[in-house]
Write an enzyme that holds these catalytic residues in place. Sequence first.
Site, PDB file in Angstrom:
ATOM      1  N   HIS A  92      -7.330  -0.431  -3.581  1.00  0.00           N
ATOM      2  CA  HIS A  92      -6.060  -0.122  -2.917  1.00  0.00           C
ATOM      3  C   HIS A  92      -5.244   0.810  -3.795  1.00  0.00           C
ATOM      4  O   HIS A  92      -5.151   0.627  -5.008  1.00  0.00           O
ATOM      5  CB  HIS A  92      -5.249  -1.393  -2.663  1.00  0.00           C
ATOM      6  CG  HIS A  92      -3.892  -1.110  -2.084  1.00  0.00           C
ATOM      7  ND1 HIS A  92      -3.712  -0.822  -0.746  1.00  0.00           N
ATOM      8  CD2 HIS A  92      -2.664  -1.014  -2.662  1.00  0.00           C
ATOM      9  CE1 HIS A  92      -2.428  -0.586  -0.525  1.00  0.00           C
ATOM     10  NE2 HIS A  92      -1.778  -0.694  -1.668  1.00  0.00           N
ATOM     11  N   ASP A 171       2.877 -10.497   7.589  1.00  0.00           N
ATOM     12  CA  ASP A 171       3.206  -9.262   6.870  1.00  0.00           C
ATOM     13  C   ASP A 171       3.773  -8.210   7.823  1.00  0.00           C
ATOM     14  O   ASP A 171       4.732  -7.520   7.483  1.00  0.00           O
ATOM     15  CB  ASP A 171       1.969  -8.707   6.161  1.00  0.00           C
ATOM     16  CG  ASP A 171       2.270  -7.378   5.481  1.00  0.00           C
ATOM     17  OD1 ASP A 171       3.141  -7.359   4.598  1.00  0.00           O
ATOM     18  OD2 ASP A 171       1.666  -6.364   5.857  1.00  0.00           O
ATOM     19  N   ARG A 178      11.924  -5.791   6.619  1.00  0.00           N
ATOM     20  CA  ARG A 178      12.298  -5.188   5.327  1.00  0.00           C
ATOM     21  C   ARG A 178      12.684  -3.724   5.509  1.00  0.00           C
ATOM     22  O   ARG A 178      13.608  -3.226   4.864  1.00  0.00           O
ATOM     23  CB  ARG A 178      11.132  -5.292   4.337  1.00  0.00           C
ATOM     24  CG  ARG A 178      10.912  -6.699   3.806  1.00  0.00           C
ATOM     25  CD  ARG A 178       9.568  -6.832   3.120  1.00  0.00           C
ATOM     26  NE  ARG A 178       9.407  -5.858   2.047  1.00  0.00           N
ATOM     27  CZ  ARG A 178       8.241  -5.373   1.640  1.00  0.00           C
ATOM     28  NH1 ARG A 178       7.118  -5.740   2.244  1.00  0.00           N
ATOM     29  NH2 ARG A 178       8.188  -4.511   0.652  1.00  0.00           N
ATOM     30  N   SER A 193       2.929  -8.309   0.165  1.00  0.00           N
ATOM     31  CA  SER A 193       2.503  -7.527   1.321  1.00  0.00           C
ATOM     32  C   SER A 193       1.114  -6.941   1.104  1.00  0.00           C
ATOM     33  O   SER A 193       0.212  -7.085   1.937  1.00  0.00           O
ATOM     34  CB  SER A 193       3.518  -6.411   1.593  1.00  0.00           C
ATOM     35  OG  SER A 193       3.094  -5.580   2.650  1.00  0.00           O
ATOM     36  N   LYS A 197      -2.785  -8.747   2.682  1.00  0.00           N
ATOM     37  CA  LYS A 197      -3.709  -7.996   3.553  1.00  0.00           C
ATOM     38  C   LYS A 197      -5.073  -7.834   2.899  1.00  0.00           C
ATOM     39  O   LYS A 197      -6.112  -7.982   3.543  1.00  0.00           O
ATOM     40  CB  LYS A 197      -3.121  -6.618   3.876  1.00  0.00           C
ATOM     41  CG  LYS A 197      -1.911  -6.644   4.792  1.00  0.00           C
ATOM     42  CD  LYS A 197      -1.598  -5.280   5.337  1.00  0.00           C
ATOM     43  CE  LYS A 197      -1.069  -4.332   4.305  1.00  0.00           C
ATOM     44  NZ  LYS A 197       0.346  -4.503   3.997  1.00  0.00           N
TER      45      LYS A 197
END
Length: 451
Positions: A92, A171, A178, A193, A197
């Site tokens: 990621h 999320d 948010r 968050s 995921k």
Amino acid sequence: MNPSPVSVQTFRAIDVIRKKRDGVELSRNDIESLVNGYTRGDIPDYQVSAWLMAVVLRGMTRPETAALTDAMLRSGEVLDLSSLPAKKVDKHSTGGVGDKTSLVLAPLAAAAGVTVPMISGRGLGHTGGTLDKLEAIPGFNVNLPVADFRRVLETCGCSMIGQTAEIAPADRKLYALRDVTGTVESPYLICASIMSKKLAEGIDALVLDVKTGSGAFMKNEKDAAFLAELMVETGERMGKQIVALITDMDQPLGNMIGNALEVVEVVDILRGKGPEDLRQLCLELAGWMLHLGGAAESVAEGKKQSEKLIASGKALDKFRQMVELQGGDPQTIDDPGKLPRAESTMIISAPREGFIASVQCEQIGTACVILGGGREKKEDSVDPTVGIVLHKKVGDEVSAGEPLATIHYNAEVRAARARQLLEESYQITDSPAHEKRPLIHRVIGKRGDKN
């Protein structure tokens, strides 16, 4: 006569809001009850908004962050990929300009025998999104149901899709809230968050690429390192192998920015060509993926294996196979000239001779968005053909009138605005910069080592 029922203490969101407001550590039950109640629709937006702001102002402890991540993770389906024998490893990135490493890494790691279940996002703001890049390939379907996602993984070892309705629904609700309440920037909320995921993918290990610099969300390296440490510790608390690399985003990664253009550069890298900075970062991240995935005894060996898989063409073959399995046109991988193209191009020339001292990376990303290559609002559509090709980067010598960049565009008005931003982005000086920022600043790795 029946005995009277045992009284059960009713959960009250206001009690959790007050505790967080007053700096009292929340229990796992407090957090689970709040997240589950909000996901079900039992707790209103205004109460969760108050709690989110209290988190921004008060922060969270490590156990609270892990509990929040776990509650969000378990708000939906957690994929069980245990039937796939290889280790499951994902990567990621926190986002940047020209960052197309995911498209290289998924097939590269899969070619080494690692399974890569990658659930990615779209671009927002000045940063590009993996799904938008993939959709520049005609026919590529990023909206696979979980059963088809599993089938592609079983067939070729890697698949890249968007978040499904079943994965971490908490999320989606919390992020939307948010976004409109000024609570996006909290590192604790960002960590929960991202990690909720990623861990819902059923992975064994995760490699994190945390960007820092003018084109990153975390412009300050101290903030980037704090977020990286938080994500590593949270993942380790949940039994996963995690490593985070703090990498440079003071200038775009590679030379191409824009969705179809970036696919061209991905194919270049998988053919053993392409810009050196992108190539080096891909090899470093791949080295870690192979090491954590059990395909290499060390990161150095993982990098060597990756170089061989690129040189042999196996990594490119794996990319072509994934594209075809997900409905994309494999001919565009064999001949990237068949990818969609913008109607017009415009060259930005250097106003004087000298050396490129710096570029405003975020402005270059914004210029691509203005051209139509990204989103200013979530509902905006993206033009896959537009973008920017950089001919000069930091440290390069340039002559007056020499091309700095080429704009690929479909609308004159948009191109004029992008041109102004690009011209303002380059700083040219008489002598070269004394020091070039390293591509990889630090590694925050398993065993807690900080290099």
